[in-house]
Design a protein around this motif. Structure first.
Motif, mmCIF file in Angstrom:
data_model
loop_
_atom_site.group_PDB
_atom_site.id
_atom_site.type_symbol
_atom_site.label_atom_id
_atom_site.label_comp_id
_atom_site.label_asym_id
_atom_site.label_seq_id
_atom_site.Cartn_x
_atom_site.Cartn_y
_atom_site.Cartn_z
ATOM 1 N N GLY A 164 41.930 29.491 36.000
ATOM 2 C CA GLY A 164 43.193 29.709 37.399
ATOM 3 C C GLY A 164 44.928 29.455 36.847
ATOM 4 O O GLY A 164 45.168 29.994 37.600
ATOM 5 N N CYS A 167 45.521 33.548 35.701
ATOM 6 C CA CYS A 167 45.506 34.324 36.335
ATOM 7 C C CYS A 167 47.086 34.294 36.920
ATOM 8 O O CYS A 167 47.453 35.115 37.098
ATOM 9 N N LEU A 181 46.594 31.967 46.317
ATOM 10 C CA LEU A 181 45.090 31.202 46.098
ATOM 11 C C LEU A 181 43.973 31.431 46.911
ATOM 12 O O LEU A 181 44.022 30.450 48.483
ATOM 13 N N PHE A 203 45.600 26.467 39.383
ATOM 14 C CA PHE A 203 46.444 27.325 39.549
ATOM 15 C C PHE A 203 47.434 27.070 39.982
ATOM 16 O O PHE A 203 48.722 26.918 39.859
ATOM 17 N N VAL A 244 45.227 35.174 43.781
ATOM 18 C CA VAL A 244 44.429 35.430 43.020
ATOM 19 C C VAL A 244 42.927 34.944 44.023
ATOM 20 O O VAL A 244 43.721 34.133 45.343
ATOM 21 N N HIS A 246 39.037 33.888 44.326
ATOM 22 C CA HIS A 246 37.949 33.297 43.428
ATOM 23 C C HIS A 246 36.917 32.514 44.667
ATOM 24 O O HIS A 246 36.309 31.277 45.393
ATOM 25 N N THR A 272 44.436 39.753 41.830
ATOM 26 C CA THR A 272 43.633 38.848 40.655
ATOM 27 C C THR A 272 42.340 38.281 41.295
ATOM 28 O O THR A 272 42.212 38.284 42.138
ATOM 29 N N SER A 289 40.373 40.770 36.595
ATOM 30 C CA SER A 289 40.075 39.729 36.448
ATOM 31 C C SER A 289 39.582 38.823 35.839
ATOM 32 O O SER A 289 39.972 39.609 34.247
ATOM 33 N N THR A 332 46.696 45.033 39.294
ATOM 34 C CA THR A 332 47.789 44.535 39.510
ATOM 35 C C THR A 332 48.824 45.297 38.572
ATOM 36 O O THR A 332 48.433 46.121 38.242
#
Length: 338
Positions: A164, A167, A181, A203, A244, A246, A272, A289, A332
């Protein structure tokens, strides 16, 4: 298929003598044992599981405990399972896959039988109710995942907190000042699943360190949910330029949703992800990633378990955290000029 009678005939002994050589139930002379073992090697005989268990007091079976709970992305879980099975076969072990949500009672039921020699446990929660039992079982175990208090356990996983952070570091280095996130489904956080909470922690820590405006939202594993989360983020953070993700099932739906809302990736919005490498690489816009190293984690989990089973006294580390590796792709870019 070579049978025990074939081995007996080749070695010039009775089938029961071959059985005793395999099981050790009765003493036989060193010369006879050597002759039987030579015949086994020459004929390529492989004793069935029961005979192996008698000879070693083991079943040569590992239990892989993977409760398929709501919010778990099954394709990724199966990548871990395949790597465990492949590694176990290299050690001449089979794998019993346990997918029911049975908690400590399920572990106790399996451990109280002679079905398995050891356990690999996945989907570990921060306060996992299975831990007290795992600490007292007479069978070794390895956890793929980390609880809040891992002392006395053997755990291995990707360092999700560092993932986290990494990223956010990548986005900050590109000049992004407002980031978000998009995390796992809500039920994953409610259960206290360790890896999901650790990504949020990493993060948040990195965003605070760089002075970024940051938001973290869970997202159900459905395209419609991805659209709603994209709308909410842009409503709450209109200056958003870095995301980000996940949550494997919504990766592409989320990119599609942002583009439908007027943001180009990566021109207006950098994305990402923490996901399997092949998924990131084959996306419509290849995604920057951090890979989930399922093959390495599964293989090393089995290796740790084999070291514990060997009984040689070799030290086995309690904690193994694999460092995250970020691969930069087309999703990105530097923050757009104001």
């Amino acid at each position: 298929m070579v049978k025990i009678t074939d081995v007996a005939r080749h070695a010039g002994v009775s089938p029961s003598t071959v059985s005793y050589a395999l099981s050790g139930k009765r003493p036989i002379s060193a010369e006879t044992r050597s002759r039987v073992e030579a015949s086994i090697r020459e004929l390529g005989y492989r004793p069935h599981a029961g005979a192996r268990a008698l000879a070693s007091s083991r079943s040569n079976v590992l239990a892989l405990v993977v409760p398929l709970r709501s919010g778990i992305h099954v394709p990724v879980v199966m990548q871990f399972a395949v790597s465990v099975v492949t590694a176990a076969r290299q050690h001449d072990h089979d794998v019993l896959l346990l997918t029911q949500e049975e908690g400590a009672e399920g572990l106790r039921r399996v451990a109280d039988t002679a079905l398995v020699d050891a356990l690999i446990v996945m989907d570990v929660q921060l306060d996992d109710p299975r831990l007290p039992l795992l600490r007292t079982l007479d069978r070794p175990s390895v956890l793929i995942g980390f609880p809040a208090e891992p002392a006395g356990l053997t755990c291995i996983d990707l360092d999700f907190e560092a993932a986290g952070e990494l990223c956010v570091e990548h986005l900050a280095a590109l000049g992004h000042r407002v980031v978000a996130l998009v995390g796992s489904p809500p039920e994953v956080y409610v259960r206290g699943t360790g890896f999901a909470h650790r990504v949020v922690a990493g993060f948040t820590t990195a965003a605070r360190r760089h002075g970024l405006a940051a938001t973290a939202l869970p997202c159900a594993a459905a395209p419609a949910a991805a659209r709603l989360v994209a709308e909410q983020l842009l409503r709450e953070q209109p200056a958003l330029t870095g995301v980000v993700v996940h949550n494997e099932p919504v990766l592409e739906p989320l990119v599609d949703a942002f583009e439908a809302l007027g943001l180009r990736v990566p021109g207006d919005l950098s994305v990402t992800a923490i996901c399997p490498d092949e998924q990131a690489g084959r996306a419509r816009i290849p995604l920057t990633s951090i890979a989930i190293p399922s093959a390495e984690v599964g293989t090393r989990a089995v290796d740790l378990l084999m070291r514990k089973l060997s009984g040689t006294g070799t030290a086995v580390p309690e904690s193994t955290l694999l460092p995250p590796r970020l691969t930069t792709r087309a999703s990105t870019a530097p923050r757009p000029a104001l």
